[in-house]
Design an enzyme around this catalytic site. Sequence first.
Site, PDB file in Angstrom:
ATOM      1  CE  LYS A   1      -1.751   3.045   1.787  1.00  0.00           C
ATOM      2  NZ  LYS A   1      -1.395   4.390   1.237  1.00  0.00           N
TER       3      LYS A   1
ATOM      4  CD  GLU B   1      13.378   1.610  10.029  1.00  0.00           C
ATOM      5  OE1 GLU B   1      13.612   2.642  10.436  1.00  0.00           O
ATOM      6  OE2 GLU B   1      13.781   0.551  10.277  1.00  0.00           O
TER       7      GLU B   1
ATOM      8  CB  CYS C   1      13.362   9.450   7.575  1.00  0.00           C
ATOM      9  SG  CYS C   1      14.164   8.447   6.689  1.00  0.00           S
TER      10      CYS C   1
ATOM     11  CD  GLU D   1       9.988  13.799  10.818  1.00  0.00           C
ATOM     12  OE1 GLU D   1       8.724  13.281  10.830  1.00  0.00           O
ATOM     13  OE2 GLU D   1      10.854  12.869  10.148  1.00  0.00           O
TER      14      GLU D   1
HETATM   15  P1  NAD Z   1       2.407   8.855   6.746  1.00  0.00           P
HETATM   16  O1  NAD Z   1       2.487   8.531   8.440  1.00  0.00           O
HETATM   17  O2  NAD Z   1       1.530   9.969   6.739  1.00  0.00           O
HETATM   18  O3  NAD Z   1       2.117   7.794   5.659  1.00  0.00           O
HETATM   19  C1  NAD Z   1       2.906   6.784   5.595  1.00  0.00           C
HETATM   20  C2  NAD Z   1       2.191   5.599   4.884  1.00  0.00           C
HETATM   21  O4  NAD Z   1       1.108   5.298   6.006  1.00  0.00           O
HETATM   22  C3  NAD Z   1       1.391   6.284   3.540  1.00  0.00           C
HETATM   23  O5  NAD Z   1       1.278   5.112   2.725  1.00  0.00           O
HETATM   24  C4  NAD Z   1      -0.024   6.492   4.144  1.00  0.00           C
HETATM   25  O6  NAD Z   1      -1.160   6.157   3.285  1.00  0.00           O
HETATM   26  C5  NAD Z   1      -0.113   5.483   5.402  1.00  0.00           C
HETATM   27  N1  NAD Z   1      -1.092   5.508   6.475  1.00  0.00           N
HETATM   28  C6  NAD Z   1      -1.845   6.660   6.827  1.00  0.00           C
HETATM   29  N2  NAD Z   1      -2.681   6.541   7.954  1.00  0.00           N
HETATM   30  C7  NAD Z   1      -2.738   4.916   8.075  1.00  0.00           C
HETATM   31  C8  NAD Z   1      -3.214   4.412   9.040  1.00  0.00           C
HETATM   32  N3  NAD Z   1      -4.017   5.103   9.947  1.00  0.00           N
HETATM   33  N4  NAD Z   1      -2.935   3.138   9.075  1.00  0.00           N
HETATM   34  C9  NAD Z   1      -2.066   2.546   8.183  1.00  0.00           C
HETATM   35  N5  NAD Z   1      -1.264   3.015   7.315  1.00  0.00           N
HETATM   36  C10 NAD Z   1      -1.768   4.613   7.105  1.00  0.00           C
HETATM   37  O7  NAD Z   1       3.952   9.523   6.600  1.00  0.00           O
HETATM   38  P2  NAD Z   1       4.163  10.521   5.301  1.00  0.00           P
HETATM   39  O8  NAD Z   1       3.826  11.640   5.121  1.00  0.00           O
HETATM   40  O9  NAD Z   1       3.928   9.532   3.782  1.00  0.00           O
HETATM   41  O10 NAD Z   1       6.038  10.212   5.140  1.00  0.00           O
HETATM   42  C11 NAD Z   1       6.699  11.019   6.032  1.00  0.00           C
HETATM   43  C12 NAD Z   1       7.218  10.601   7.312  1.00  0.00           C
HETATM   44  O11 NAD Z   1       7.843   9.474   6.990  1.00  0.00           O
HETATM   45  C13 NAD Z   1       8.086  11.375   8.141  1.00  0.00           C
HETATM   46  O12 NAD Z   1       7.775  11.352   9.520  1.00  0.00           O
HETATM   47  C14 NAD Z   1       9.598  10.673   8.043  1.00  0.00           C
HETATM   48  O13 NAD Z   1      10.220  10.902   8.802  1.00  0.00           O
HETATM   49  C15 NAD Z   1       8.876   9.248   7.926  1.00  0.00           C
HETATM   50  N6  NAD Z   1      10.044   8.497   7.108  1.00  0.00           N
HETATM   51  C16 NAD Z   1      10.704   7.657   7.818  1.00  0.00           C
HETATM   52  C17 NAD Z   1      11.625   6.766   7.510  1.00  0.00           C
HETATM   53  C18 NAD Z   1      12.560   5.731   7.989  1.00  0.00           C
HETATM   54  O14 NAD Z   1      13.145   5.075   7.685  1.00  0.00           O
HETATM   55  N7  NAD Z   1      12.571   6.044   9.458  1.00  0.00           N
HETATM   56  C19 NAD Z   1      11.925   6.890   5.922  1.00  0.00           C
HETATM   57  C20 NAD Z   1      11.200   7.704   5.408  1.00  0.00           C
HETATM   58  C21 NAD Z   1      10.328   8.652   5.860  1.00  0.00           C
END
Ligand code: NAD
Length: 499
Positions: free
Chosen positions: A180, A255, A289, A390
């Site tokens: 997803k 992550e 991230c 962040e």
């Molecule tokens: P997000 O949490 O908004 O979304 C991530 C994913 O989760 C998307 O596919 C989204 O559709 C899905 N999602 C949203 N609500 C959900 C729910 N209730 N249940 C299950 N899935 C759900 O994050 P984003 O805005 O896409 O990405 C940015 C964030 O990701 C930042 O906080 C960044 O630090 C983090 N990030 C972390 C790493 C790492 O390896 N630590 C790498 C890249 C990004």
Amino acid sequence: MSAAVLPQNFKNFINGEWIESRSARTFENRNPASTDELLGIFPSSDEQDVRAAVDAASAAYKTWRLVPAPKRAEILFRAAETLVRRKEELARTMTSEMGKVSAETRGDVQEAIDMTYYMAGEGRRLFGQTTPSELPNKIAMSVRQPLGVCGLITPWNFPMAIPSWKMMPALIAGNTVVLKPARETPFSASRLVEILAEAGIPAGVVNLVHGSGAELGPPLMAHPDVAAVSFTGSTETGRSVSLACARDFKPCHLEMGGKNAMIVMADANLDLALDGAVWGAFGTAGQRCTATSRIVVQKGVYREFRDRLADRAKSLRVGDGLDAATEVGPLINEAQLKKVMEYVEIGRNEGAKLTTGGHRLEKPPFAKGWFHEPTIFSDCAPAMRIAQEEIFGPVISLVAFDTLDEAVEIANGVAYGLSASIYTRDINSALRATRDLHTGIVYVNAPTIGAETHLPFGGTKHTGNGHREASVAALDFYTEWKTIYVDYSDRLQRAQLDT
Ligand code: NAD
């Protein structure tokens, strides 16, 4: 400049076929550098699509788990070769949908290539252990077993790298997957799945469902046939994933966010530290991230470093990532731009000094995209919100310090623990920092970004939950150990009892 991509209707990929969502709803994928450019129309799937994808993955698991791993690897090798061949085109598409500059999207595809080759190589390793039994005429060993169907939920900032970080180890180990991807970058995820399908992945082994995470996440995580969930995204969403998986004791790999610090000691090569700071803070417009979002500078060089960094930030070329001259692309969407603007306001109100930047760019040629100036706050106190939370944008907070112990304390004094770095020419300072920085990744004389696929990747505290992505460590999540004893003595032997 924009990519020559015509709007196209995309579908989900379930049981080896590209099919419409049962919901009949759709969403648009637009270029964040130029929002009037429509890249594609994607299915806004519902719970029924998730169920169909899990059913397909569950049925396919019965045979995929029995395919010898070196044979599974052949498919991954073929996929990697296609990624190499199509790298430039995939990178351009990715810049159009995500915004980061072409050099970086080439790097994103390269990461997928590296991960695919690496995990394909694991097909002829997947080592377990053999060890002597304490009893005679008995063999003892442990082997890696796949888990079953893995639900994979990915963010938008590494549109191909992160899905490959999850899919490739899952697949080589014999799992089947339901991916997803983020709604912001469905195009790159579709291309990756298409390439795996063309490489010969059997029907049902890889399934792709597009749509809202809030809608699709809960049924995916709750489905009894989903054995494990791997999630990358924000800490807030990660918490809900963790809670949902806890109900059924499902292994879940998280992550999440970061607030990564770079320490600059007075003895550092300042030119090098400045290059690292600019790349670490403003690469991907700060939407990594591992982005450098705090720079902790020793007082003797603080002013010089601040002034030179401000000059460098002011001269960065912001623009469309497809333009080769651009150094900083747009933010992913309006919500992310607003978040950055809010944090600029928060920083001002907290009393940090706005040294450069601080504004949205909205006049032509920026009028149709989500652009923000590279921004530096100086004289920040470590406890300020801009130095703790962040932001995920091109905003950096500078903090001054006296001693290395103080710098390490500042660096460690946040909820997150993904990456940290130190610039110094003193070996003792470097080694003390690598020991004491409480993060999953530490760099010496390099910025907080730059992970390689054959080393473990992940963070401590609110960044992760103890698992690691990439390298052989990823296999620890996507497999479980089975211990096998074979007794060829032809008599009852009792461990611990027979002496
Ligand atoms: P997000 O949490 O908004 O979304 C991530 C994913 O989760 C998307 O596919 C989204 O559709 C899905 N999602 C949203 N609500 C959900 C729910 N209730 N249940 C299950 N899935 C759900 O994050 P984003 O805005 O896409 O990405 C940015 C964030 O990701 C930042 O906080 C960044 O630090 C983090 N990030 C972390 C790493 C790492 O390896 N630590 C790498 C890249 C990004």
